[in-house]
Every structure is written in C-alpha cells, then in structure tokens.
Design an enzyme around this catalytic site. Structure first.
Site, PDB file in Angstrom:
ATOM      1  N   ASP A 410      97.462  72.735  66.123  1.00 22.81           N
ATOM      2  CA  ASP A 410      97.118  74.277  65.842  1.00 22.81           C
ATOM      3  C   ASP A 410      95.761  74.386  65.660  1.00 22.81           C
ATOM      4  O   ASP A 410      95.353  74.035  64.609  1.00 22.81           O
ATOM      5  CB  ASP A 410      98.371  74.608  64.852  1.00 22.81           C
ATOM      6  CG  ASP A 410      98.006  75.990  64.509  1.00 22.81           C
ATOM      7  OD1 ASP A 410      97.016  76.942  64.970  1.00 22.81           O
ATOM      8  OD2 ASP A 410      99.209  76.590  63.817  1.00 22.81           O
ATOM      9  N   HIS A 411      95.190  74.922  66.523  1.00 20.35           N
ATOM     10  CA  HIS A 411      93.708  75.137  66.488  1.00 20.35           C
ATOM     11  C   HIS A 411      93.449  76.280  65.457  1.00 20.35           C
ATOM     12  O   HIS A 411      92.268  76.174  65.146  1.00 20.35           O
ATOM     13  CB  HIS A 411      93.202  75.694  67.780  1.00 20.35           C
ATOM     14  CG  HIS A 411      91.849  75.024  68.236  1.00 20.35           C
ATOM     15  ND1 HIS A 411      90.644  74.551  67.407  1.00 20.35           N
ATOM     16  CD2 HIS A 411      91.629  74.351  69.405  1.00 20.35           C
ATOM     17  CE1 HIS A 411      89.868  73.874  68.012  1.00 20.35           C
ATOM     18  NE2 HIS A 411      90.283  73.727  69.259  1.00 20.35           N
ATOM     19  N   ARG A 412      94.145  76.633  64.847  1.00 20.79           N
ATOM     20  CA  ARG A 412      93.849  77.555  63.533  1.00 20.79           C
ATOM     21  C   ARG A 412      93.671  76.771  62.171  1.00 20.79           C
ATOM     22  O   ARG A 412      92.827  77.134  61.424  1.00 20.79           O
ATOM     23  CB  ARG A 412      95.029  78.568  63.236  1.00 20.79           C
ATOM     24  CG  ARG A 412      95.261  79.749  64.519  1.00 20.79           C
ATOM     25  CD  ARG A 412      96.452  80.528  64.192  1.00 20.79           C
ATOM     26  NE  ARG A 412      97.642  79.585  64.166  1.00 20.79           N
ATOM     27  CZ  ARG A 412      99.127  79.935  63.721  1.00 20.79           C
ATOM     28  NH1 ARG A 412      99.178  81.513  63.499  1.00 20.79           N
ATOM     29  NH2 ARG A 412      99.995  79.373  63.692  1.00 20.79           N
TER      30      ARG A 412
END
Length: 440
Positions: A410-412
């Site tokens: 998850d790039h967040r």
C-alpha cells in the site's frame, strides 16, 4: 403450560449476512439441552455448528437442508419445559449464548431424545412457514418521488439478499437513498420502497443483450472474496516490486535442519520466519490505514495470513503472533490450519485479523505474480517456484536454485525505498540464511 421460544440464526460476525443449512442435528419432537448444537450451517468462510440457547422440545424447524437463510431468520422453535420426565427447569431454559461456537461443556454430549406420544409437546406438523427476519433499522426512503435521482456507477449494496429482494419486487436500487453508513442500502430501504404505492420498475434488458452461457451465482465464499478484492482495488493504491534470489543456501539449510530428526520444517515456515524478522526492521508494512481517522495504524503483533487452496476455493488462514514462533512452531501451525481448511472446518476467527500475508503461488508452478492486497492489510509477499536456473555465483556461471520474490504494498503507508529495503532484506536472508541469525 410450556413456553414456546423461537431461536433465530444468530449474528455470525465479520459482516456475514447469511448461511446455508448443511445438516440438521435435531428433528421435530427431539428434546434438546441448553447450548446443544441443533444445525450445521455453512457461511461464506467456514462450516459451523449452531448451539441453541434454550432447553426443551423442538416443535418446528424452518428451512430444508440446502436452504440459505439470512441472519435473524427463524431456525427452530422450542417448547421450554415440555415433556414428562424430560422437563427442563425454568432457570436452565436459556443460556444467553447466541454466538456460534460457544456453549457449555455438556452441549456436545447431550443425547437426542424424542418425546413419547401423549406428552405435552405442541404439534409440529402444522408449523407456520418461516417469516422474514425482523428489521430494526428505521427506513429513510418513503416514495420514489422523494428518492434521490438515479445515479450511475456502483450501487452501495453489500448483501446479496438485498439485491435479490429488490430484483424479486422490481425495485431499481439506483433510485434508492440508503439509510446505512455512507449511504449503504439496507433491507429496510428496499422494504420501504416495496410498500410504496408507486414502486420504481427495473427496465428489462433487451433479449439480444443478454449474454449466453452458464451463469454461476457470485455468492458464498466466491462472493465474499469478490467483494473483498473489489474493495481492495477501490481503496488501496498498491505498487509491486520484485527480485530474483538464489535460494540454494536456504534449501541446504532446511535439509540440514530436517536431517537431525524431529518434526520436518517446511520452506514456507522458513520464509515466514524471514518475513517476521523483516517486519521487525520495517514495521510500516505491518499496518493498516484508518480512513475515518485519516491515520496509519502500525500494529504490534504479526498475524500472518497464508494462502491455502481448498475445494471451496482459496482461503487465507491466519497464524496468530507469528513473530513469537520459531520455524518448527510455524511449520506445525501451517500444517494444522491447512488440514482444517481443506476439511472446511475453519472458524471465522481463523480467517480474520491478519496483518500481513505470505502468498506461495509457486505451488501452482508459476514464477511471478502481482497479487491484490488482502484488505485491510498493507502488504503481501509473493513467492514463486524454486527451480534450477543458470546463475552467476562467486564470479562463475553455475546452476542454482532460484526463486522470484514480489512485494505488493500500500503506497500510502510507505514509499518505494521502504518497500525495496524490506524486499532486499528478505532476499538477503534467502540467499544467506546466516543473515537471519543477527535477529534471532
């Protein structure tokens, strides 16, 4: 006079809204004890036995084997205190236990007994047909004129029962305003529209537009998986990085461990132990995103999910507190959960609460994959098949055991540098298991 109590299908937890009756464990006229299992049902996640909180005589059963019932629908009625020498004391007539899997010690050893002719049990042959489950949510929609304008895009409906109810009564879900969280359309909303004097019709598609072929209902396990994967794609901005690693030394280390006797250690267990060490170094990947609070929640324990193929489809059992286990313990737990999964006996608790997933798709004979993250987790490590390939080792071309590793994240929760550092550490441990000794 005996008091007739109605026992309804209890809330099965984890968002499960229906269950299919697999096998009745009691018949009409049987005497049941408090917390005795009365029916075996199959949810989208597991098969479970449902205990009844009342003791007495079964006067009616609702639903044949193979019938799908919503949560809250009647299962059986019990005449509490009915029978001659089988009478149940009032204070023991109900346990209050309504959750699947909870009961008293005597519940599973209670003997099925049938009331003798002439006893006080009410007749069961004239039992009424089951009524719909009670709805306690206050509806918001009154009439189509007051409904919101028809919208395009996905309809905010989770339960397939709500969709079926709307379909059966010709109600267009896109014309309804849901009363649930974030506009979710509930059964109460459909019921309100059904009672409206001007129901909204669903336009029938042209016959030529209907695709031909076999139609398979998207329900049960497949339906839950579809909804979860769709949600993951909608909510998680994921990215994938991958690397090839020389697993020759790892395979040699495993062979040495298994040569000294004792329980065999699986490759999956060694990879899991490497994962827990990597997550200790990169805790950003053992986290989840709380959208409501707009926060990243880093989790203290690693509850490691792993993909297991069964006859019912792919399931992801969870090994609790994997960071506290050694390879031998991990091997034993993987084997236990896999056996239970293939028998279809996993409890909902075995399939929920994961914080990181290890996906060994190499067992299917493939090298690489870009999997969908198991929502609400933040990352998944994929492992391809380990096979002999030409590899430059110590400056010389040699045949080595090579594996492809991929990390979908998850790039967040982190940037590529963190994800790359995690994957590189995993690959270093695979290529040189001695690196892992620093963290043991």
């Amino acid at each position: 006079m005996p008091q007739v109590m109605e026992f309804k299908l209890p809330d099965l937890g984890e968002g499960l809204t229906e269950a299919e009756i697999v096998r009745w464990l009691v018949a009409v006229g049987d005497v049941v004890a408090v917390d005795q299992p009365v029916v075996e049902v199959e949810t989208a996640k597991a098969m479970v036995e449902v205990p009844c909180p009342y003791g007495g005589v079964v006067t009616a059963r609702f639903g044949e084997e193979g019938t799908e019932l919503p949560v809250g629908a009647p299962l059986i009625t019990v005449a509490v205190g009915a029978g001659a020498d089988e009478a149940v004391e009032p204070e023991d007539s109900g346990s209050g236990n309504v959750l699947v899997g909870y009961g008293t010690d005597h519940s599973r050893t209670a003997r099925r007994r049938r009331v003798r002719p002439g006893s006080a049990a009410p007749a069961a042959t004239s039992a009424p047909t089951p009524a719909p489950a009670a709805v306690v949510t206050t509806p918001v929609v009154a009439s189509p004129a007051a409904a919101s304008p028809v919208v395009t895009g996905p309809v905010a409906v989770i339960s397939p029962l709500v969709r079926k109810l709307a379909r059966d009564h010709g109600i267009d879900l896109r014309a309804l305003r849901g009363s649930g969280p974030e506009g979710l359309i509930l059964r109460a909303d459909v019921e309100a529209a059904r009672r409206s004097p001007e129901p909204v019709p669903v336009a029938a598609p042209a016959a030529a537009a209907a695709p031909e072929g076999e139609r398979v209902p998207l329900k049960g396990l497949r339906g839950v998986v579809a909804e979860k994967l769709s949600r993951s794609r909608r909510e998680i901005p994921d990215a994938t990085c991958w690397v090839d690693a020389d697993a020759t030394e790892l395979m040699a280390a495993r062979a040495a461990m298994n040569a000294v006797g004792g329980p065999k250690i699986s490759v999956l267990a060694l990879l899991a132990r490497i994962c827990t060490a990597a997550l200790a170094k990169y805790p950003e990947l053992n986290s989840t995103v709380d959208l409501a609070a707009n926060e990243i929640v880093r989790l203290p324990s690693v509850h490691l999910g792993f993909a297991a193929q069964t006859e019912r489809g792919l399931v992801v059992p969870v090994v609790r507190d994997a960071q506290t286990r050694n390879p031998e313990s991990l091997s034993a737990e993987f084997a236990r959960l896999t056996e239970v999964a293939r028998a279809g006996k996993l409890a909902p608790a075995d399939l929920t609460g994961g914080t990181f997933t290890l996906n060994n798709y190499g067992v299917f004979g493939v090298d690489g994959s870009t999997p969908i993250i198991n929502h609400p987790e933040a990352a998944m490590l994929g492992v391809g098949r380990i096979m002999a390939k030409p590899w430059v080792h110590q400056g010389e071309l040699a045949v080595r055991q090579v594996v492809q590793l991929s990390l979908t994240f998850d790039h967040r929760v982190c940037d590529g540098g963190t994800a790359g550092g995690f994957l590189r550490y995993v690959a270093d441990c695979v290529e040189s298991p001695a690196v892992l000794l620093r963290s043991l």
